[in-house]
Design a protein around this motif. Structure first.
Motif, mmCIF file in Angstrom:
data_model
loop_
_atom_site.group_PDB
_atom_site.id
_atom_site.type_symbol
_atom_site.label_atom_id
_atom_site.label_comp_id
_atom_site.label_asym_id
_atom_site.label_seq_id
_atom_site.Cartn_x
_atom_site.Cartn_y
_atom_site.Cartn_z
ATOM 1 N N MET A 15 3.863 -6.041 10.789
ATOM 2 C CA MET A 15 3.447 -5.290 9.617
ATOM 3 C C MET A 15 2.856 -6.273 8.600
ATOM 4 O O MET A 15 3.462 -7.287 8.281
ATOM 5 C CB MET A 15 4.662 -4.566 9.033
ATOM 6 C CG MET A 15 4.315 -3.716 7.856
ATOM 7 S SD MET A 15 5.728 -2.636 7.519
ATOM 8 C CE MET A 15 5.363 -2.228 5.881
ATOM 9 N N PRO A 16 1.665 -5.994 8.105
ATOM 10 C CA PRO A 16 1.022 -6.907 7.151
ATOM 11 C C PRO A 16 1.790 -6.970 5.832
ATOM 12 O O PRO A 16 2.457 -6.013 5.442
ATOM 13 C CB PRO A 16 -0.366 -6.318 6.933
ATOM 14 C CG PRO A 16 -0.359 -4.975 7.540
ATOM 15 C CD PRO A 16 0.856 -4.837 8.402
ATOM 16 N N PRO A 17 1.696 -8.113 5.165
ATOM 17 C CA PRO A 17 2.401 -8.240 3.886
ATOM 18 C C PRO A 17 1.825 -7.296 2.830
ATOM 19 O O PRO A 17 0.645 -6.966 2.847
ATOM 20 C CB PRO A 17 2.167 -9.703 3.482
ATOM 21 C CG PRO A 17 0.997 -10.144 4.278
ATOM 22 C CD PRO A 17 0.947 -9.296 5.511
ATOM 23 N N VAL A 18 2.679 -6.861 1.909
ATOM 24 C CA VAL A 18 2.274 -5.954 0.834
ATOM 25 C C VAL A 18 2.007 -6.784 -0.418
ATOM 26 O O VAL A 18 2.805 -7.646 -0.786
ATOM 27 C CB VAL A 18 3.377 -4.905 0.562
ATOM 28 C CG1 VAL A 18 2.994 -4.019 -0.611
ATOM 29 C CG2 VAL A 18 3.617 -4.074 1.811
ATOM 30 N N ASP A 19 0.892 -6.526 -1.053
ATOM 31 C CA ASP A 19 0.516 -7.246 -2.275
ATOM 32 C C ASP A 19 1.166 -6.562 -3.474
ATOM 33 O O ASP A 19 0.603 -5.644 -4.067
ATOM 34 C CB ASP A 19 -1.005 -7.280 -2.429
ATOM 35 C CG ASP A 19 -1.463 -7.996 -3.679
ATOM 36 O OD1 ASP A 19 -0.614 -8.563 -4.395
ATOM 37 O OD2 ASP A 19 -2.677 -7.995 -3.944
ATOM 38 N N HIS A 20 2.358 -6.995 -3.842
ATOM 39 C CA HIS A 20 3.070 -6.425 -4.981
ATOM 40 C C HIS A 20 2.486 -6.900 -6.302
ATOM 41 O O HIS A 20 2.682 -6.275 -7.334
ATOM 42 C CB HIS A 20 4.565 -6.773 -4.918
ATOM 43 C CG HIS A 20 5.258 -6.160 -3.746
ATOM 44 N ND1 HIS A 20 5.568 -4.825 -3.688
ATOM 45 C CD2 HIS A 20 5.673 -6.692 -2.578
ATOM 46 C CE1 HIS A 20 6.159 -4.552 -2.534
ATOM 47 N NE2 HIS A 20 6.239 -5.681 -1.842
ATOM 48 N N ILE A 21 1.784 -8.005 -6.279
ATOM 49 C CA ILE A 21 1.196 -8.566 -7.496
ATOM 50 C C ILE A 21 -0.095 -7.842 -7.867
ATOM 51 O O ILE A 21 -0.439 -7.742 -9.036
ATOM 52 C CB ILE A 21 0.938 -10.082 -7.322
ATOM 53 C CG1 ILE A 21 2.280 -10.787 -7.154
ATOM 54 C CG2 ILE A 21 0.158 -10.652 -8.497
ATOM 55 C CD1 ILE A 21 2.171 -12.261 -6.828
ATOM 56 N N GLU A 56 -7.866 4.197 -3.420
ATOM 57 C CA GLU A 56 -8.481 3.135 -2.653
ATOM 58 C C GLU A 56 -8.043 3.205 -1.201
ATOM 59 O O GLU A 56 -6.868 3.380 -0.899
ATOM 60 C CB GLU A 56 -8.103 1.772 -3.246
ATOM 61 C CG GLU A 56 -8.714 1.558 -4.605
ATOM 62 C CD GLU A 56 -8.287 0.241 -5.219
ATOM 63 O OE1 GLU A 56 -7.506 -0.502 -4.581
ATOM 64 O OE2 GLU A 56 -8.740 -0.034 -6.328
ATOM 65 N N PRO A 57 -9.003 3.054 -0.273
ATOM 66 C CA PRO A 57 -8.660 3.120 1.139
ATOM 67 C C PRO A 57 -7.895 1.877 1.576
ATOM 68 O O PRO A 57 -8.074 0.802 1.039
ATOM 69 C CB PRO A 57 -10.028 3.180 1.829
ATOM 70 C CG PRO A 57 -10.968 2.534 0.883
ATOM 71 C CD PRO A 57 -10.429 2.826 -0.484
ATOM 72 N N GLU A 58 -7.037 2.057 2.548
ATOM 73 C CA GLU A 58 -6.286 0.940 3.122
ATOM 74 C C GLU A 58 -7.090 0.372 4.280
ATOM 75 O O GLU A 58 -7.624 1.104 5.096
ATOM 76 C CB GLU A 58 -4.935 1.436 3.644
ATOM 77 C CG GLU A 58 -3.974 1.868 2.574
ATOM 78 C CD GLU A 58 -3.304 0.686 1.891
ATOM 79 O OE1 GLU A 58 -3.130 -0.361 2.531
ATOM 80 O OE2 GLU A 58 -2.954 0.829 0.711
ATOM 81 N N LEU A 59 -7.181 -0.941 4.350
ATOM 82 C CA LEU A 59 -7.806 -1.616 5.477
ATOM 83 C C LEU A 59 -6.742 -2.501 6.116
ATOM 84 O O LEU A 59 -6.472 -3.589 5.639
ATOM 85 C CB LEU A 59 -8.983 -2.480 5.022
ATOM 86 C CG LEU A 59 -10.164 -1.733 4.414
ATOM 87 C CD1 LEU A 59 -11.217 -2.722 3.958
ATOM 88 C CD2 LEU A 59 -10.756 -0.774 5.420
ATOM 89 N N ASP A 60 -6.145 -2.025 7.170
ATOM 90 C CA ASP A 60 -5.073 -2.760 7.837
ATOM 91 C C ASP A 60 -4.021 -3.229 6.839
ATOM 92 O O ASP A 60 -3.588 -4.382 6.859
ATOM 93 C CB ASP A 60 -5.641 -3.972 8.593
ATOM 94 C CG ASP A 60 -6.589 -3.553 9.703
ATOM 95 O OD1 ASP A 60 -6.363 -2.478 10.302
ATOM 96 O OD2 ASP A 60 -7.553 -4.281 9.968
ATOM 97 N N GLY A 61 -3.636 -2.361 5.910
ATOM 98 C CA GLY A 61 -2.603 -2.698 4.947
ATOM 99 C C GLY A 61 -3.089 -3.508 3.758
ATOM 100 O O GLY A 61 -2.314 -3.879 2.905
ATOM 101 N N VAL A 62 -4.375 -3.811 3.690
ATOM 102 C CA VAL A 62 -4.919 -4.607 2.588
ATOM 103 C C VAL A 62 -5.784 -3.700 1.727
ATOM 104 O O VAL A 62 -6.625 -2.973 2.236
ATOM 105 C CB VAL A 62 -5.768 -5.786 3.128
ATOM 106 C CG1 VAL A 62 -6.380 -6.565 1.977
ATOM 107 C CG2 VAL A 62 -4.927 -6.684 3.998
#
Length: 193
Positions: A1-7, A124-130
């Motif tokens: 699972m890709p990391p989530v950008d909480h910042i 905003e669309p998700e691109l592989d979790g980014v």
């Protein structure tokens, strides 16, 4: 699972780039336009906080691009918005444009441009979790012919954006094409997918 950008680096980058526009316009409000600098400012006329006459809202129901060059007055820049007086077809108008409504800022004299995404994080669309973002770093615009610069194409804008000139006409300034040649680099191009 890709990391989530909480910042939310994407939102921080857009806010920082809007700060560049705020600083430039504040300097112009205080000192006037230096040299040959002039600006195309594109914005969403439907965005919250945008203030313009009903006549202008009917003429530009979605997007509008103004040119700050020869004839504008009462330029006032605050933390959240820019207010300026312009003439459209010989009729003076006062516009209030929140920085959050701006879609693009372009200075053809030095081929400098910024583009902003107006979508909310939920849209905003998700691109592989980014998260995808449209805020672009300043880039030299390739393909500009001679010393004339081309205005950038903005996402969601018509192929020929409506240009409201500060010179009293709704036509594009002579010698300033409204499209072609400009290359806007998206931040997600550099991401590993």
């Amino acid at each position: 699972m890709p990391p989530v950008d909480h910042i939310r680096y994407d939102l921080l980058a857009q806010e920082a780039l809007r700060g560049v526009v705020r600083r430039v316009l504040s300097d112009v409000a205080r000192d006037g336009l230096p040299g040959d600098h002039h600006f195309y400012i594109s914005f969403d006329t439907r965005a919250p906080g945008v203030r313009l006459s009903q006549r202008m809202r009917e003429q530009y129901p979605e997007d509008m691009t103004i040119v700050l060059q020869h004839q504008f007055w009462d330029l006032n820049v605050t933390e959240h918005a820019v207010e300026v007086g312009l003439s459209f077809g010989g009729v003076p108008e006062k516009l209030l444009i929140p920085f959050s409504a701006m879609k693009g800022f372009f200075d053809p004299s030095v081929k400098f441009g910024l583009q902003f995404d107006l979508g909310t994080p939920e849209e905003e669309p998700e691109l592989d979790g980014v998260q995808d973002t449209e805020a672009s770093a300043p880039v030299p615009l390739a393909g500009a012919k001679g010393s004339k610069a081309s205005a950038p194409k903005l996402r969601g804008a018509a192929s020929e954006p409506a240009v409201a000139s500060a010179g009293g006409s709704d036509e594009k300034p002579e010698g300033e094409p409204s499209s072609g040649g400009a290359e806007v680099v998206r931040l997600d191009v550099f991401r590993k997918k």
